[in-house]
Design an enzyme around this catalytic site. Structure first.
Site, PDB file in Angstrom:
ATOM      1  N   HIS A   4      -2.938   1.065   6.758  1.00  0.00           N
ATOM      2  CA  HIS A   4      -3.165   1.236   5.079  1.00  0.00           C
ATOM      3  C   HIS A   4      -3.239   2.620   4.739  1.00  0.00           C
ATOM      4  CE1 HIS A   4      -4.304  -0.467   1.571  1.00  0.00           C
ATOM      5  NE2 HIS A   4      -5.327   0.350   1.500  1.00  0.00           N
ATOM      6  N   CYS A  53       0.735  -1.433  -0.036  1.00  0.00           N
ATOM      7  CA  CYS A  53       0.201  -0.063   0.004  1.00  0.00           C
ATOM      8  C   CYS A  53       0.901   1.324   0.242  1.00  0.00           C
ATOM      9  CB  CYS A  53      -1.017  -0.065   1.090  1.00  0.00           C
ATOM     10  SG  CYS A  53      -0.433   0.129   2.860  1.00  0.00           S
ATOM     11  N   HIS A  90      -5.985   2.264  -4.550  1.00  0.00           N
ATOM     12  CA  HIS A  90      -4.924   1.686  -3.517  1.00  0.00           C
ATOM     13  C   HIS A  90      -4.657   0.404  -3.983  1.00  0.00           C
ATOM     14  CE1 HIS A  90      -7.983  -0.574  -0.904  1.00  0.00           C
ATOM     15  NE2 HIS A  90      -8.536  -0.419  -2.072  1.00  0.00           N
TER      16      HIS A  90
END
Length: 306
Positions: free
Chosen positions: A265, A209, A277
């Site tokens: 995240h 991420c 993402h």
């Protein structure tokens, strides 16, 4: 042996930075050789084996061809390195970890005014006599020596080589692409839709991420911290309750326990209530609507990088 301020560079298209010399498993042998066999390595990894890279903390980050590192120590066939262009709270100098010494070369100390950055998924690097050398991933940056009608002649860890002018661009920075608004980081990210997630991934063979946000920002002229938590601690905070004030390219941060735990995240705000993402092992880079998802309740911050 201990080495102080010793600059080396990555000598394979992508070098994985491991947590320790014992982190690679037998199945990871293809990732620690030179030449490195990234596609074959990733193809043989099952979901469970990919997930194990994360759950047992085997991988720290990755390096791209020509990327500079400090070598602090050499133990047998391994180098303890600092990735100096990947800011981290783990070390004030950059991101630490271990790389097989065969995937590094000592850096030549030459100054160049211009560099060439790969702007597409992957490009072929050629020798000066026209032989194919290796395939370079997105965001690889190499010093520009001179150019001809078709090629840029670049300085590499293996000497002078050539890049076709298609799929690359000149940048004056040795670390980032040409500066553009952060909206362009999102545009660049759409080129990697459906790319499988890779824990520690920092190349167009797979991103995690924060590797995804780091690299799209790098392509747009900015160096972000390497990890999601560090990325949240930099930049300009924006009120997460005021979605109408969010801009395309803002970073969105998420945490368990309704956003109260440490950041786990990060993704880019895509506009109109959406996010782009790289989610997690077993999934691919995607665009999602935030409403009525776990991310809506786990949002813990929004940051803007000018």
């Amino acid at each position: 042996m201990t080495i102080s301020n010793n600059l080396w560079c990555c000598a394979v298209p992508v070098a994985t930075v491991w947590t320790s010399t014992s982190s690679p498993r037998e199945i990871d042998r293809l990732a620690i050789e030179n030449p490195v066999y990234l596609i074959k390595w990733l193809e043989v990894l099952s979901y469970k084996e990919r997930l194990d890279l994360c759950t047992t903390n085997r991988i720290q980050t990755q390096l791209l061809y020509g990327e500079e590192v400090i070598v602090d120590e050499i133990v047998d066939d391994w180098a303890k390195i600092i990735a100096i262009h990947q800011p981290s709270k783990k070390d004030r100098r950059g991101y630490p970890g271990w790389v097989p010494i065969r995937q590094l070369k000592k850096r030549r100390h030459e100054n160049y005014q211009k560099h060439v950055i790969v702007t597409v998924d992957k490009v072929q690097l050629w020798s000066e006599d026209g032989a194919p050398l290796m395939v370079l991933p997105f965001n690889t940056i190499l010093p520009l020596q001179h150019e001809c009608s078709q090629f840029y002649h670049v300085d590499t860890p293996h000497g002078t080589a050539c890049l076709n002018k298609k799929g690359v661009a000149i940048t004056r920075s040795s670390t980032v692409g040409n500066p553009t608004p952060m909206e362009q980081a999102v545009v660049k990210g759409t080129a990697f839709l459906d790319l499988p997630y890779l824990w520690g991934g920092m190349s167009s063979y797979g991103y995690d991420c924060s590797g995804f946000t780091y690299n799209m920002a790098k392509a747009s002229g900015r160096i972000l911290p390497r990890d999601a938590g560090d990325q949240k601690n930099a930049g300009q905070p924006i009120d997460p309750e005021r979605q109408d004030e969010w801009r395309i390219g803002d970073l969105l941060f998420f945490a368990d326990n309704f956003g109260k735990d440490p950041v786990r995240h990060v993704g880019f705000y895509f506009g109109e209530g959406k996010m782009i993402h790289s989610p997690q092992t077993g999934k691919t880079v995607e665009i999602i609507t935030l409403a009525n998802t776990q991310f809506e309740v786990e949002l813990c911050g929004v940051n803007r990088y000018q």
